[in-house]
Design a protein around this motif. Structure first.
Motif, PDB file in Angstrom:
ATOM      1  N   GLN A  72      -0.336  -8.669   9.391  1.00 57.29           N
ATOM      2  CA  GLN A  72       0.327  -8.777   7.262  1.00 57.29           C
ATOM      3  C   GLN A  72       1.367  -7.680   7.632  1.00 57.29           C
ATOM      4  OE1 GLN A  72      -3.891  -6.913   5.749  1.00 57.29           O
ATOM      5  NE2 GLN A  72      -4.827  -8.952   6.628  1.00 57.29           N
ATOM      6  N   SER A 132       0.929  -0.951 -11.474  1.00 58.73           N
ATOM      7  CA  SER A 132      -0.208  -1.893 -12.184  1.00 58.73           C
ATOM      8  C   SER A 132      -0.675  -2.814  -9.984  1.00 58.73           C
ATOM      9  CB  SER A 132      -0.471  -3.563 -12.460  1.00 58.73           C
ATOM     10  OG  SER A 132       0.876  -3.933 -12.266  1.00 58.73           O
ATOM     11  N   CYS A 133      -1.482  -3.171  -9.864  1.00 61.18           N
ATOM     12  CA  CYS A 133      -1.954  -4.322  -8.656  1.00 61.18           C
ATOM     13  C   CYS A 133      -2.391  -5.290  -8.849  1.00 61.18           C
ATOM     14  CB  CYS A 133      -2.935  -3.048  -8.038  1.00 61.18           C
ATOM     15  SG  CYS A 133      -2.417  -2.907  -5.684  1.00 61.18           S
ATOM     16  N   GLY A 157       2.130  -6.065  -5.626  1.00 61.53           N
ATOM     17  CA  GLY A 157       1.698  -3.785  -6.660  1.00 61.53           C
ATOM     18  C   GLY A 157       2.763  -3.747  -6.850  1.00 61.53           C
ATOM     19  N   LEU A 176      -1.686 -11.514  -0.349  1.00 58.45           N
ATOM     20  CA  LEU A 176      -2.921 -10.680  -0.072  1.00 58.45           C
ATOM     21  C   LEU A 176      -3.249  -9.639  -1.229  1.00 58.45           C
ATOM     22  CD1 LEU A 176      -3.348 -10.334   3.627  1.00 58.45           C
ATOM     23  CD2 LEU A 176      -3.911 -12.523   2.290  1.00 58.45           C
ATOM     24  N   LEU A 177      -1.774  -9.737  -1.431  1.00 54.43           N
ATOM     25  CA  LEU A 177      -1.766  -8.362  -2.064  1.00 54.43           C
ATOM     26  C   LEU A 177      -0.217  -8.342  -2.961  1.00 54.43           C
ATOM     27  CD1 LEU A 177      -3.879  -5.493  -2.605  1.00 54.43           C
ATOM     28  CD2 LEU A 177      -1.560  -4.730  -2.439  1.00 54.43           C
ATOM     29  N   MET A 221      -6.734   2.067  -6.999  1.00 54.99           N
ATOM     30  CA  MET A 221      -7.073   0.982  -8.310  1.00 54.99           C
ATOM     31  C   MET A 221      -7.411  -0.095  -6.971  1.00 54.99           C
ATOM     32  SD  MET A 221      -4.116  -0.009  -9.835  1.00 54.99           S
ATOM     33  CE  MET A 221      -2.172   1.091  -9.233  1.00 54.99           C
ATOM     34  N   GLN A 236     -14.662 -10.387  -0.629  1.00 58.48           N
ATOM     35  CA  GLN A 236     -13.700 -11.268   0.592  1.00 58.48           C
ATOM     36  C   GLN A 236     -12.099 -10.389   0.034  1.00 58.48           C
ATOM     37  OE1 GLN A 236     -14.780 -15.119  -1.974  1.00 58.48           O
ATOM     38  NE2 GLN A 236     -16.331 -16.152  -0.429  1.00 58.48           N
ATOM     39  N   VAL A 254       1.319  -7.433  -0.435  1.00 58.18           N
ATOM     40  CA  VAL A 254       1.487  -7.843   1.304  1.00 58.18           C
ATOM     41  C   VAL A 254       1.422  -8.938   1.984  1.00 58.18           C
ATOM     42  CG1 VAL A 254      -0.212  -7.312   2.628  1.00 58.18           C
ATOM     43  CG2 VAL A 254       0.147  -5.664   1.381  1.00 58.18           C
ATOM     44  N   ILE A 281      -5.008  -8.058  -7.415  1.00 62.93           N
ATOM     45  CA  ILE A 281      -5.650  -7.532  -5.400  1.00 62.93           C
ATOM     46  C   ILE A 281      -6.265  -9.361  -5.617  1.00 62.93           C
ATOM     47  CG2 ILE A 281      -7.723  -7.011  -4.388  1.00 62.93           C
ATOM     48  CD1 ILE A 281      -7.467  -4.161  -6.465  1.00 62.93           C
ATOM     49  N   GLY A 282      -5.914  -9.645  -4.387  1.00 65.24           N
ATOM     50  CA  GLY A 282      -6.036 -10.967  -4.215  1.00 65.24           C
ATOM     51  C   GLY A 282      -7.344 -11.257  -3.036  1.00 65.24           C
ATOM     52  N   ARG A 283      -7.763 -12.083  -3.836  1.00 66.70           N
ATOM     53  CA  ARG A 283      -9.173 -12.014  -3.318  1.00 66.70           C
ATOM     54  C   ARG A 283      -9.450 -13.562  -2.966  1.00 66.70           C
ATOM     55  NH1 ARG A 283     -13.118  -8.824  -5.902  1.00 66.70           N
ATOM     56  NH2 ARG A 283     -11.870  -6.777  -7.569  1.00 66.70           N
ATOM     57  N   PRO A 284      -9.717 -14.270  -1.159  1.00 66.34           N
ATOM     58  CA  PRO A 284      -8.429 -13.025  -0.633  1.00 66.34           C
ATOM     59  C   PRO A 284      -7.074 -13.962  -0.795  1.00 66.34           C
ATOM     60  CG  PRO A 284      -9.514 -15.117   0.478  1.00 66.34           C
ATOM     61  CD  PRO A 284      -9.147 -15.754  -1.473  1.00 66.34           C
ATOM     62  N   VAL A 291      -4.825  -5.122 -12.245  1.00 66.66           N
ATOM     63  CA  VAL A 291      -6.029  -3.189 -12.183  1.00 66.66           C
ATOM     64  C   VAL A 291      -5.032  -2.822 -12.382  1.00 66.66           C
ATOM     65  CG1 VAL A 291      -7.363  -2.219 -10.975  1.00 66.66           C
ATOM     66  CG2 VAL A 291      -7.391  -4.706 -10.560  1.00 66.66           C
ATOM     67  N   THR A 292      -5.028  -1.288 -13.057  1.00 63.72           N
ATOM     68  CA  THR A 292      -3.622  -0.083 -13.859  1.00 63.72           C
ATOM     69  C   THR A 292      -4.697   0.657 -13.260  1.00 63.72           C
ATOM     70  OG1 THR A 292      -4.230  -1.691 -16.056  1.00 63.72           O
ATOM     71  CG2 THR A 292      -2.330  -1.232 -14.572  1.00 63.72           C
TER      72      THR A 292
END
Lengths: 216, 119
Positions: A104, A140-141, A136, A133-134, B112, B91, A97, A143-146, A204-205
């Protein structure tokens, strides 16, 4: 090229005309613009069909094919030297993403998207998009912060065009006020080449979720 | 002054408007005076609804996210409000459109994310 077209047609019959034309079209920028309306509707419908993601990776780069045509006039050698269909080493179901032009987009390698006009970008420019931002895959994934740190999406500018015309009509009743303005928003079409740099980010899975479900 | 007939000036103008209104229902595509009125109404509606479209889609995405998130009955927090609250706390910058699309196309990813954030 023939086998490539055949395999493409087996994957998805409804788009063979589009794929076949892009195989055999003359390698000029105008060929892409004439198929723009087709691919536009296709892209809108594609976003709701996840199983068709590996369908549009084929992208014979225009400059290299014309160079080959000049050096090897025989079509047989040109067919053999065409780039392979599937990109070599993507994880299955890889997507990202990405934030471009304030919007986005869910992005797959090998597909194209239309974004707001990138000023100063010319056709066949290489572009690196850093606001990822992400990321995947099937399993699995990330995840961006942010943002997923160090992740980059590489893309090539295909075309700088304009959206369809929109008629802006301002009207006040009983006051004899009406204004007609036509507007075409400039946009840029980008072909996504690859998504890189996300491997070192914590991921993350599905296994984590299943473990938690078992525990609870 | 020499005599000037109007000829087909008005007809040329009205033909363009008639083309615009050609697919409207009943008298709205046949009678000249109604045609001009209907073209104006159509364009005004298009203008106004271009802004409404943005609102409409945002509501649709929220509705979809709520529906998909509500499926995990095991979790205590299975609501859109909780998901968004935790997304802001964690965030994440994902907007509702992306989350809704991911919920449809890549359902695993959304679960997830929800699992990661909601604790």
């Amino acid at each position: 090229m023939a086998s490539a077209a055949a395999s493409l047609s087996t994957i998805c019959t409804s788009f063979t005309t589009h794929c076949a034309i892009s195989n055999y079209s003359p390698k000029t920028p105008f060929s892409q613009s004439t198929f723009f309306p087709f691919s536009r509707t296709h892209s809108l419908s594609l976003s709701f069909q996840p199983t068709l993601s590996p369908r549009l990776p084929l992208l014979p780069p225009k400059s290299s094919d014309t160079a080959q045509a000049l050096s090897d006039p025989q079509p047989a050698t040109q067919l053999v030297q065409s780039p392979p269909l599937q990109p070599p080493s993507w994880e299955p179901g890889l997507f990202a993403v990405v934030m471009v032009g304030g919007r986005q987009y869910i992005v797959h390698p090998g597909r194209w998207i239309t974004v707001q006009r990138l000023k100063g970008a010319k056709v066949n420019d290489k572009i690196a998009l850093h606001r990822v931002l992400l990321v995947g895959t099937d399993t699995s994934c990330y995840i961006g912060r942010p943002v997923v740190t160090n992740a980059v999406v590489y893309a090539t500018v295909e075309e700088q065009g304009l959206d369809d015309k929109v008629i802006v009509f301002k009207y006040k009743k009983k006051k004899k006020y009406r204004r007609t303005i036509g507007h075409r928003q400039p946009n840029t079409r980008i072909r996504i080449n690859s998504i890189m740099g996300y491997e070192n980010y914590p991921k993350v899975t599905m296994d984590d979720i299943k473990d938690e479900d078992k525990e609870s | 002054m020499t005599r000037i007939k109007r000829g087909y000036i008005a007809r040329k103008r009205r033909t363009k408007i008639r083309l615009f209104t050609s697919s409207f229902r009943g008298a709205h595509s046949r009678l000249t005076r109604t045609i001009t009125q209907q073209k104006i109404k159509a364009l005004v509606s298009a203008n106004r609804d271009r802004d409404r479209k943005k609102r409409g889609f945002r509501g649709l995405w929220i509705h979809r996210i709520n529906a998909i998130i509500g499926k995990n009955k095991k979790k205590q927090y299975n609501r859109y409000s909780n998901l968004l609250y935790n997304m802001y706390k964690g965030q994440l910058l994902l907007n509702r459109k992306t989350v809704a699309q991911m919920g449809i196309l890549k359902g695993n990813c959304l679960f997830m994310i929800a699992n990661e954030i909601i604790t």
